[in-house]
Scaffold this motif. Structure first.
Motif, PDB file in Angstrom:
ATOM      1  N   SER A 150       0.857  -1.179   0.000  1.00 26.70           N
ATOM      2  CA  SER A 150       0.000   0.000   0.000  1.00 26.70           C
ATOM      3  C   SER A 150       0.892   1.227   0.000  1.00 26.70           C
ATOM      4  CB  SER A 150      -0.919   0.006   1.223  1.00 26.70           C
ATOM      5  OG  SER A 150      -1.774   1.129   1.185  1.00 26.70           O
ATOM      6  N   ILE A 151       0.672   2.127  -0.945  1.00 29.96           N
ATOM      7  CA  ILE A 151       1.473   3.347  -1.047  1.00 29.96           C
ATOM      8  C   ILE A 151       0.650   4.513  -0.506  1.00 29.96           C
ATOM      9  CG2 ILE A 151       2.787   4.857  -2.577  1.00 29.96           C
ATOM     10  CD1 ILE A 151       3.124   2.568  -4.499  1.00 29.96           C
ATOM     11  N   THR A 152       1.295   5.358   0.302  1.00 27.81           N
ATOM     12  CA  THR A 152       0.608   6.457   0.975  1.00 27.81           C
ATOM     13  C   THR A 152       1.236   7.796   0.600  1.00 27.81           C
ATOM     14  OG1 THR A 152       1.997   6.682   2.949  1.00 27.81           O
ATOM     15  CG2 THR A 152       0.427   4.858   2.929  1.00 27.81           C
ATOM     16  N   SER A 153       0.691   8.857   1.193  1.00 32.29           N
ATOM     17  CA  SER A 153       1.194  10.207   0.926  1.00 32.29           C
ATOM     18  C   SER A 153       2.271  10.641   1.906  1.00 32.29           C
ATOM     19  CB  SER A 153       0.035  11.207   0.967  1.00 32.29           C
ATOM     20  OG  SER A 153      -0.597  11.175   2.235  1.00 32.29           O
ATOM     21  N   GLY A 154       2.540   9.827   2.948  1.00 32.52           N
ATOM     22  CA  GLY A 154       3.565  10.236   3.902  1.00 32.52           C
ATOM     23  C   GLY A 154       3.674   9.318   5.099  1.00 32.52           C
ATOM     24  N   GLY A 155       4.677   9.588   5.939  1.00 30.43           N
ATOM     25  CA  GLY A 155       5.014   8.707   7.044  1.00 30.43           C
ATOM     26  C   GLY A 155       3.903   8.466   8.044  1.00 30.43           C
ATOM     27  N   SER A 178       8.533   0.179   4.925  1.00 32.20           N
ATOM     28  CA  SER A 178       9.838   0.051   4.277  1.00 32.20           C
ATOM     29  C   SER A 178      10.414   1.407   3.901  1.00 32.20           C
ATOM     30  CB  SER A 178       9.749  -0.843   3.039  1.00 32.20           C
ATOM     31  OG  SER A 178       8.820  -0.323   2.118  1.00 32.20           O
ATOM     32  N   ASN A 179       9.568   2.414   3.738  1.00 37.67           N
ATOM     33  CA  ASN A 179      10.011   3.803   3.675  1.00 37.67           C
ATOM     34  C   ASN A 179       8.814   4.670   4.041  1.00 37.67           C
ATOM     35  OD1 ASN A 179       8.462   4.500   1.319  1.00 37.67           O
ATOM     36  ND2 ASN A 179      10.057   3.706  -0.006  1.00 37.67           N
ATOM     37  N   ALA A 180       8.957   5.969   3.962  1.00 32.76           N
ATOM     38  CA  ALA A 180       7.901   6.858   4.444  1.00 32.76           C
ATOM     39  C   ALA A 180       6.560   6.629   3.748  1.00 32.76           C
ATOM     40  CB  ALA A 180       8.331   8.314   4.280  1.00 32.76           C
ATOM     41  N   ASN A 181       6.589   6.112   2.532  1.00 35.82           N
ATOM     42  CA  ASN A 181       5.360   5.980   1.743  1.00 35.82           C
ATOM     43  C   ASN A 181       4.905   4.544   1.503  1.00 35.82           C
ATOM     44  OD1 ASN A 181       7.086   8.462   0.411  1.00 35.82           O
ATOM     45  ND2 ASN A 181       4.949   8.970   0.775  1.00 35.82           N
ATOM     46  N   TYR A 182       5.664   3.557   1.968  1.00 30.55           N
ATOM     47  CA  TYR A 182       5.359   2.162   1.643  1.00 30.55           C
ATOM     48  C   TYR A 182       4.997   1.364   2.898  1.00 30.55           C
ATOM     49  CZ  TYR A 182       7.441   2.678  -3.061  1.00 30.55           C
ATOM     50  OH  TYR A 182       7.732   3.059  -4.350  1.00 30.55           O
ATOM     51  N   ALA A 183       3.778   0.812   2.873  1.00 30.76           N
ATOM     52  CA  ALA A 183       3.342  -0.141   3.902  1.00 30.76           C
ATOM     53  C   ALA A 183       3.302  -1.518   3.253  1.00 30.76           C
ATOM     54  CB  ALA A 183       1.966   0.236   4.445  1.00 30.76           C
ATOM     55  N   GLU A 184       4.188  -2.402   3.673  1.00 34.00           N
ATOM     56  CA  GLU A 184       4.350  -3.716   3.055  1.00 34.00           C
ATOM     57  C   GLU A 184       3.633  -4.798   3.861  1.00 34.00           C
ATOM     58  OE1 GLU A 184       7.306  -4.443   0.714  1.00 34.00           O
ATOM     59  OE2 GLU A 184       8.073  -2.392   0.593  1.00 34.00           O
ATOM     60  N   ILE A 185       3.063  -5.766   3.156  1.00 30.29           N
ATOM     61  CA  ILE A 185       2.363  -6.882   3.798  1.00 30.29           C
ATOM     62  C   ILE A 185       2.967  -8.178   3.294  1.00 30.29           C
ATOM     63  CG2 ILE A 185       0.149  -8.025   4.163  1.00 30.29           C
ATOM     64  CD1 ILE A 185      -0.351  -4.700   2.851  1.00 30.29           C
ATOM     65  N   VAL A 186       3.564  -8.951   4.213  1.00 24.57           N
ATOM     66  CA  VAL A 186       4.166 -10.239   3.868  1.00 24.57           C
ATOM     67  C   VAL A 186       3.702 -11.291   4.868  1.00 24.57           C
ATOM     68  CG1 VAL A 186       6.194  -9.244   2.737  1.00 24.57           C
ATOM     69  CG2 VAL A 186       6.246  -9.670   5.208  1.00 24.57           C
ATOM     70  N   SER A 187       4.154 -12.518   4.670  1.00 20.90           N
ATOM     71  CA  SER A 187       3.798 -13.608   5.582  1.00 20.90           C
ATOM     72  C   SER A 187       4.520 -13.458   6.914  1.00 20.90           C
ATOM     73  CB  SER A 187       4.150 -14.962   4.954  1.00 20.90           C
ATOM     74  OG  SER A 187       3.376 -15.210   3.811  1.00 20.90           O
ATOM     75  N   PRO A 188       3.946 -13.979   7.994  1.00 18.62           N
ATOM     76  CA  PRO A 188       4.602 -13.915   9.304  1.00 18.62           C
ATOM     77  C   PRO A 188       5.983 -14.558   9.252  1.00 18.62           C
ATOM     78  CG  PRO A 188       2.338 -14.669   9.527  1.00 18.62           C
ATOM     79  CD  PRO A 188       2.626 -14.636   8.057  1.00 18.62           C
ATOM     80  N   GLY A 189       6.925 -13.919   9.939  1.00 20.43           N
ATOM     81  CA  GLY A 189       8.283 -14.455   9.994  1.00 20.43           C
ATOM     82  C   GLY A 189       9.165 -14.037   8.845  1.00 20.43           C
ATOM     83  N   VAL A 190       8.572 -13.389   7.829  1.00 18.90           N
ATOM     84  CA  VAL A 190       9.360 -12.939   6.682  1.00 18.90           C
ATOM     85  C   VAL A 190      10.025 -11.608   7.015  1.00 18.90           C
ATOM     86  CG1 VAL A 190       9.196 -11.969   4.350  1.00 18.90           C
ATOM     87  CG2 VAL A 190       8.094 -14.136   4.880  1.00 18.90           C
TER      88      VAL A 190
END
Length: 270
Positions: A150-155, A178-190
């Motif tokens: 998910s990409i956003t407009s800011g931190g 992963s940075n101010a604009n990126y909310a990453e979704i992965v599997s648990p433990g990754v």
């Protein structure tokens, strides 16, 4: 002595796109010539990381999707952990209901729910072309999905989305910034850290003889797991506080400086 050097990409080895500076290329090749395995650890898809590894002239496994995939340049998969189909559909619906920008990575293709300003900026930054499939397309493409983004407009917005995802899905996912604009979704433990540990086992290199370099929040686990760690001059404060050393900024070829200062000259110096 450093036997494995693991570097982040964006904000560390290169500012954006796929073009690595000549100085960083020469430093990576100097480390390789000295017997150090140089490899990449990135949130990017494998397809976007491969041209960078090819520019460096290194032949080592690539850690992609924040650790969900470890794959050799030849295409041999050493490790993968995909999101379950039912969970993918739930997360997509969760994002759609909240009006988020959301994209999926299905079999090393990037899929957009809609082609908005975030999608255009992502394509430009990564120098890669995505596919527009709609929300139902994101829900239906569930094979070999390493992550959702998910990409956003800011931190602040990114932090709020990470918190909302973790609160709603709990231990079923690993949501991270992963940075101010990126909310990453992965599997648990990754994570890059778990991938680093796994890679040392594959290569037969002691964890104590590894060095990692990065700049962002998603690099923190890897930096803490490595034998020694280097923060970029442009790193977030949390990364600088956690690392053993600090180098110059990405725009100043901080990666190359770190290689010469700590890998080739100083090694594991205290």
């Amino acid at each position: 002595m450093v036997k494995l050097l693991v570097t982040d990409l964006d904000g560390t080895l290169l500012p954006s796109g796929r073009t690595v500076s000549l100085g960083n290329i020469k430093a990576a090749q100097a480390a390789t010539a000295a017997g150090v395995v140089v490899t990449l650890a990135t949130g990017r898809m494998f397809r976007a990381a491969l041209p960078i590894a090819e520019q460096l002239g290194v032949d080592a496994p690539i850690i992609a999707y924040n650790g969900a995939l470890i794959k050799r340049m030849s295409g041999e998969v050493l490790f993968s952990k995909f999101l379950p189909p039912d969970l993918i559909r739930e997360v997509v619906t969760f994002g759609q209901e909240r009006g988020w920008h959301l994209q999926s990575y299905c079999a090393d293709r990037v899929l957009f729910a809609q082609y908005d300003a975030y999608a255009r900026a992502y394509e430009q930054n990564q120098e890669i072309q995505g596919e527009i499939v709609g929300w139902d397309g994101l829900r239906s493409c569930t094979e070999e999905v390493c992550k959702l983004l998910s990409i956003t407009s800011g931190g602040e917005e990114t932090d709020a989305r990470v918190a909302a995802l973790n609160a709603h899905f709990g231990e079923r996912i690993e949501a991270m910034r992963s940075n101010a604009n990126y909310a990453e979704i992965v599997s648990p433990g990754v994570s890059k850290a778990s991938a680093l540990v796994r890679l040392t086992g594959i290569l037969g290199i002691p964890l104590a003889e590894t060095m990692a370099i990065g700049d962002a929040d998603n690099d923190l686990p890897m930096l803490r797991a490595a034998g020694r760690s280097i923060a970029m001059g442009n790193a977030v404060p949390e990364v600088k506080a956690a690392c053993d050393y600090e180098t110059a900024k990405c725009s100043e070829n901080g990666f190359a400086k770190a290689v010469y200062d700590y890998v080739l000259e100083g090694g594991m110096r205290q």
